[in-house]
Structures are given as C-alpha cells and as structure tokens.
Scaffold this motif. Structure first.
Motif, PDB file in Angstrom:
ATOM      1  N   PRO A 112       0.639  -1.121  -0.132  1.00 30.60           N
ATOM      2  CA  PRO A 112       0.076   0.037  -0.052  1.00 30.60           C
ATOM      3  C   PRO A 112       0.877   1.219  -0.001  1.00 30.60           C
ATOM      4  CG  PRO A 112      -0.877  -1.530   1.647  1.00 30.60           C
ATOM      5  CD  PRO A 112       0.562  -2.044   1.212  1.00 30.60           C
ATOM      6  N   LEU A 113       0.164   2.359  -0.406  1.00 29.58           N
ATOM      7  CA  LEU A 113       0.987   3.436  -0.591  1.00 29.58           C
ATOM      8  C   LEU A 113       0.846   4.507   0.834  1.00 29.58           C
ATOM      9  CD1 LEU A 113      -0.193   4.511  -4.086  1.00 29.58           C
ATOM     10  CD2 LEU A 113       1.815   3.280  -3.298  1.00 29.58           C
ATOM     11  N   SER A 114       2.093   5.332   0.843  1.00 25.97           N
ATOM     12  CA  SER A 114       2.013   6.544   1.862  1.00 25.97           C
ATOM     13  C   SER A 114       1.356   7.467   1.165  1.00 25.97           C
ATOM     14  CB  SER A 114       3.471   6.859   2.326  1.00 25.97           C
ATOM     15  OG  SER A 114       4.150   7.404   0.915  1.00 25.97           O
ATOM     16  N   VAL A 115       0.910   8.529   1.992  1.00 27.59           N
ATOM     17  CA  VAL A 115       0.147   9.769   1.323  1.00 27.59           C
ATOM     18  C   VAL A 115       1.148  10.386   0.317  1.00 27.59           C
ATOM     19  CG1 VAL A 115      -0.799  12.139   1.901  1.00 27.59           C
ATOM     20  CG2 VAL A 115      -1.412  10.115   3.541  1.00 27.59           C
ATOM     21  N   ASN A 116       2.505  10.303   0.693  1.00 26.61           N
ATOM     22  CA  ASN A 116       3.209  11.233  -0.219  1.00 26.61           C
ATOM     23  C   ASN A 116       3.388  10.338  -1.575  1.00 26.61           C
ATOM     24  OD1 ASN A 116       5.482  13.174  -0.935  1.00 26.61           O
ATOM     25  ND2 ASN A 116       6.798  11.490  -0.848  1.00 26.61           N
TER      26      ASN A 116
END
Length: 225
Positions: free
Chosen positions: A36-40
């Motif tokens: 999954p992705l970080s916000v950045n």
C-alpha cells in the motif's frame, strides 16, 4: 437516448476522490512492491503528468480529505502497523463489481473517455483481456447494471463525427457531458498508450541484452571496449 441513472449516493465520487482511488488501484497492479501507498507516494501518483486525463495538481490536504471520504464509502482502507500511514483500495468489494469491471472503471477514472480498443491496450499492465469483445462485454454489463445494484456505472457516448469507434465514460462522478473534449480519447490517446507500451518493451529488451552481454563477457552494443 435516455440519460443513464447515476450510481447510488454511496458510490458517487468527486473528481479528486476518483483520482485518489483509481491511483491506488493502478499502483496495486503496477508497483506491488511499493503498495500500500503512503500519502506522499499517493500524492505523487495522483499528480503524474503521464497516463492521466485531466492532469491534476492536488495538495496533501486534498488527498487526505479524499481518503477520509473514501474510507466512509468503504472504498479505501488504512493499513495498520506501518510506521507511516499507508492506504489500499477496497474498490472491487466496495463497489460490488467483478475484477475486470473494476479495472475498466479505474482506467476510465484515470484516463478519461476511451474506446474499448484503447481500454484493452491501456489495461495491459493491470489485466490482460483476451480481445476487444471481452472488454465490450464487461462495459455493457456495467452500462446495464440494475437499479437494485445502484444503476449503471458507465455510459457509451455518441460516436463523434469522423470517429471509427464510440467512446465510453464512467458515471462515478455523476452524469457525463458527451460534448466535452475527448479526455484521453481518439488517436492522441491511442498513440500515447502505444508509445508508453513500446518504451516499456524497449527498456525490457535493453535490460535483457545487458544481462546476456554480462554473461558472455562482452560489451553491450554501442559501448566502447
């Protein structure tokens, strides 16, 4: 032509929400090691200049607000246990659609109006459809979705003058203006997709040649001894 009924309110998205969830859907398929992705990372994906129509300039606050709304709609989940918050999509289950339908909706959200042939080409890294007819079959199912399931999620647009094929658009952000500019459609969109596919193929071939040359103990073509 009867105006299609937009999806139920729980599935109606803002353009920013559509960009955020579709970017998560894309990265889950194309860069699984970073997902999954970080916000950045999610912000960078949303603001990409390639494979996006329209191009957006979102802020971190825009993405955070969209994530909150998408979590309430059960389309996004936050992953626990990570040092920084990471997010993954729950689109297929949240929207109640098959995998192939989710792929097509994700591409329409990211790249705008497209023909069935363009969707098949652009889906190569997400899902390999057997042929254009299979893409059209899933699009027709999404267009004929019953009211009990929330109504249609896509619409086939009237064929533009001089166009060989009709384009499709998603209804996740509400009714579509068929007279709007081509949003990733036509020869420009198809050519861009072909260019991206060719560039990826060339990069893969170069890597293969470099590996073979290393094993044979010779310099790659074009390099000095």
């Amino acid at each position: 032509m009867t105006e299609p009924t937009p999806p139920t309110p729980s599935l109606l998205l803002t353009p920013v929400e559509a960009r955020v969830v579709a970017t998560l859907m894309e990265k889950a398929r194309t860069v699984p090691d970073s997902y999954p992705l970080s916000v950045n990372a999610l912000l960078l994906g949303c603001n990409q200049k390639t494979s996006r129509d329209p191009v957006m300039e979102l802020s971190e606050a825009d993405v955070m607000q969209a994530l909150e709304e998408l979590r309430d709609k059960n389309l996004v989940r936050e992953v626990s246990g990570a040092r920084v918050p990471r997010f993954e999509h729950n689109f297929q289950r949240g929207a109640g659609v098959f995998e192939q339908a989710a792929v097509l909706l994700g591409l329409l959200m990211l790249r705008g109006h497209q023909t069935a042939a363009e969707l098949r080409l652009n889906a190569e890294r997400w899902y390999r459809f057997a042929d254009v007819s299979s893409v059209e079959g899933f699009l027709e199912e999404l267009q004929e979705r019953s009211a009990e399931k929330g109504g249609p999620l896509v619409v086939k647009l009237p064929k533009a003058p001089g166009a060989r094929e009709a384009r499709w658009a998603h209804l996740l952000c509400g009714a579509v203006d068929a007279s709007a500019p081509g949003s990733g459609s036509g020869a420009g969109g198809a050519n861009q997709a072909r260019i991206e596919a060719l560039e990826a193929e060339v990069a893969q071939l170069r890597a293969t040649v470099a590996l073979l040359c290393k094993e044979l103990g010779v310099s790659p073509p074009g390099q000095d001894e």
